[in-house]
Design an enzyme around this catalytic site. Structure first.
Site, short mmCIF file in Angstrom:
data_model
loop_
_atom_site.label_atom_id
_atom_site.label_comp_id
_atom_site.label_asym_id
_atom_site.label_seq_id
_atom_site.Cartn_x
_atom_site.Cartn_y
_atom_site.Cartn_z
N ARG A 1 0.89 -1.18 0.00
CA ARG A 1 0.00 0.00 0.00
C ARG A 1 0.91 1.21 0.00
NH1 ARG A 1 -5.38 1.12 3.52
NH2 ARG A 1 -6.13 -0.20 1.85
N HIS A 36 -7.21 0.78 -6.55
CA HIS A 36 -7.44 -0.13 -5.42
C HIS A 36 -8.10 -1.39 -6.00
CE1 HIS A 36 -7.80 -1.52 -1.45
NE2 HIS A 36 -8.66 -0.67 -0.93
N GLN A 56 -10.09 -4.04 -3.85
CA GLN A 56 -11.40 -3.54 -3.43
C GLN A 56 -12.42 -3.75 -4.55
OE1 GLN A 56 -12.22 -1.83 -0.31
NE2 GLN A 56 -14.23 -2.39 -1.11
N ASP A 112 -17.31 7.08 -1.74
CA ASP A 112 -16.06 6.94 -0.98
C ASP A 112 -15.76 8.29 -0.35
OD1 ASP A 112 -13.61 6.08 0.04
OD2 ASP A 112 -12.56 6.14 -1.88
N CYS A 128 -16.52 1.61 0.27
CA CYS A 128 -15.38 0.74 0.58
C CYS A 128 -14.99 0.80 2.05
CB CYS A 128 -14.19 1.10 -0.31
SG CYS A 128 -13.65 2.82 -0.10
N ARG A 140 -13.76 -8.85 1.02
CA ARG A 140 -12.32 -8.62 0.76
C ARG A 140 -11.54 -9.90 1.07
NH1 ARG A 140 -10.28 -3.51 0.99
NH2 ARG A 140 -8.43 -4.62 0.21
N1 CP Z 1 -11.43 -0.41 2.12
C1 CP Z 1 -10.17 -0.47 2.58
O1 CP Z 1 -9.21 -0.68 1.83
O2 CP Z 1 -10.04 -0.29 3.91
P1 CP Z 1 -8.68 -0.14 4.72
O3 CP Z 1 -8.07 1.18 4.32
O4 CP Z 1 -9.06 -0.18 6.16
O5 CP Z 1 -7.76 -1.27 4.35
N1 NVA Z 2 -9.97 6.56 -1.44
C1 NVA Z 2 -9.64 6.11 -0.09
C2 NVA Z 2 -9.88 4.65 0.03
C3 NVA Z 2 -9.59 4.06 1.37
C4 NVA Z 2 -9.81 2.58 1.42
C5 NVA Z 2 -8.20 6.46 0.21
O1 NVA Z 2 -7.34 6.29 -0.64
O2 NVA Z 2 -7.93 6.91 1.34
#
Ligand code: CP
Ligand code: NVA
Length: 313
Positions: A100, A127, A130, A222, A262, A290
Site C-alpha cells: 500500500r 485499489h 477492493q 467513498d 469501501c 475482501r
Molecule cells: N477499504 C479499505 O481498503 O479499507 P482499509 O483502508 O481499512 O484497508
Molecule cells: N480513497 C480512499 C480509500 C480508502 C480505502 C483512500 O485512498 O484513502
C-alpha cells in the site's frame, strides 16, 4: 508491467475476473483450504489499514500460509532503504508482496525489482482488490453483473478508477458524478472506454449526481479526502458539499438499489448519517468479501489454482 503482478484491474481479463468471482464464492462456502501451505506474503504498508491488512493476513492463514506485516516506520520505503533493494531482499524471503503506497510509481518500482508477484493493496491511482471484492458483492446481491448500472458519486479517486475499469471489463453501465476538476484521470477513462467497446459496457461521466443515480442498481461512494490529501480536507468538504449520498438522492435509484462504500466512511459527509446502517447498505458484506476475494486471488497468483489472468500469459 511484467505480467506477474496485480497493480491494476487492467492486469486482469474479463474471463479472469469471472473465474475469480466463482472461486471466491467457492472459497467463501468452503472456509479454510490448505492450498498455500508453506507460502509467505509480505505486507508493506505506507498508509494505515483495517480491512486490507486484516483480510490479507487472514487470507494467508486460512490458506495454510503465513504473512509478515511491515509498518511504514519499519520499512521506510525509499527513505531507510531504496525501493529496489527492499524488493530484491523481500524476494529472497517471501513468495509475494502486497504493498500500500502513496505513489503508484513506488508500486511499479517494487514490481520491477521484485522476482515475486506484487499486489496493489491501494495506491493513489488504484485499489484493484477492493473493486474485485465489490464485484463479488454485487454478483451475490444481484445474481449478475452485465447490464447493471453502477453509479459512483464523489471523487474520481483510486477506488473509482478500479471500479470503472472493472465495470467496463464486465459489461456494466458505469456512471460517475464528480465536481469539475475532481473527475477520473483521462488515461483510466480511455482504457475503460476501450474495454467497453468489447464488452458492451457504457461509461458516463457527469457533474450531476442526480443524472448518475437515476434508475441505478448500485450506488457507490467513498471519502471526499483520501489518505495523503489531508491538507485539502477543508477545501474538499466545500467542493463536494452537493455530492452527499442521502435519502433524497437514493430515491432516484431503482427501488431495490444497493448502497456501497469501501469504508472507512465519514458519516455526515459523503453519506448522510444513518444511511450506511439502513437495509440498502451492503458495506459490511463488502468488507467481508475482501477476505474471500483475496483468498481466490492469492491462491491463483501463488500457484494454488489455475485461473486465466491476462498478465500471466
Ligand atoms: N477499504 C479499505 O481498503 O479499507 P482499509 O483502508 O481499512 O484497508
Ligand atoms: N480513497 C480512499 C480509500 C480508502 C480505502 C483512500 O485512498 O484513502
Amino acid at each position: 508491467m511484467q505480467g506477474k503482478d496485480l497493480l491494476s484491474v487492467s492486469d486482469l481479463s474479463s474471463e479472469g475476473i469471472h473465474s475469480l468471482i466463482q472461486d471466491a464464492a467457492d472459497m467463501k462456502a468452503r472456509g479454510w483450504l490448505s492450498v498455500l501451505s508453506g507460502k509467505t506474503l509480505a505486507l508493506v504498508f505506507e498508509k494505515p489499514s483495517l480491512r486490507t491488512r486484516v483480510s490479507f493476513e487472514l487470507a494467508m492463514r486460512q490458506l495454510g500460509g503465513g504473512s509478515i506485516y511491515l509498518s511504514p516506520a519499519e520499512v521506510g520505503l525509499g527513505e531507510r532503504e531504496s525501493v529496489s533493494d527492499i524488493a530484491r531482499v523481500l524476494s529472497r524471503y517471501v513468495d509475494a508482496i502486497t504493498a500500500r503506497t502513496f505513489s503508484h510509481q513506488t508500486l511499479e518500482s517494487l514490481a520491477n525489482y521484485a522476482d515475486v508477484p506484487v499486489i496493489n493493496a491501494l495506491s493513489d491511482l488504484e485499489h484493484p482488490c477492493q473493486a474485485l471484492a465489490d464485484l463479488l458483492t454485487i454478483y451475490e446481491k444481484k445474481g449478475e453483473l452485465e447490464g447493471l448500472t453502477l453509479a459512483f458519486i464523489g471523487d474520481g479517486n483510486n477506488v473509482a478508477h478500479s471500479l470503472m475499469l472493472a465495470a467496463s471489463l464486465m459489461g456494466m453501465k458505469f456512471r460517475i458524478a464528480s465536481p469539475a476538476d475532481y473527475g477520473v484521470q483521462e488515461g483510466i477513462r480511455h482504457l475503460a472506454q476501450g474495454y467497453a467497446l468489447g464488452s458492451g459496457a457504457e461509461i458516463f461521466c457527469t457533474e450531476e449526481p442526480q443524472r448518475a443515480v437515476s434508475g441505478a442498481d448500485v450506488i457507490y461512494t467513498d471519502a471526499w479526502t483520501s489518505m495523503g490529501q489531508e491538507a485539502e480536507a477543508e477545501e474538499r468538504r466545500r467542493v463536494f458539499a452537493g455530492y452527499q449520498v442521502n435519502s433524497g438522492l437514493l430515491s432516484l435509484a431503482k427501488g431495490d438499489a444497493i448502497l456501497m462504500h469501501c469504508l472507512p466512511a465519514h458519516r455526515g459527509e459523503e453519506v448522510e448519517e444513518g444511511i450506511l446502517d439502513s437495509p440498502r447498505s451492503v458495506v459490511f458484506d463488502q468488507a467481508e468479501n475482501r477476505l474471500h476475494m483475496q483468498k481466490a486471488l492469492l491462491a491463483m497468483m501463488l500457484g494454488g489454482l489455475e485461473i486465466p489472468l491476462a498478465g500471466y500469459r
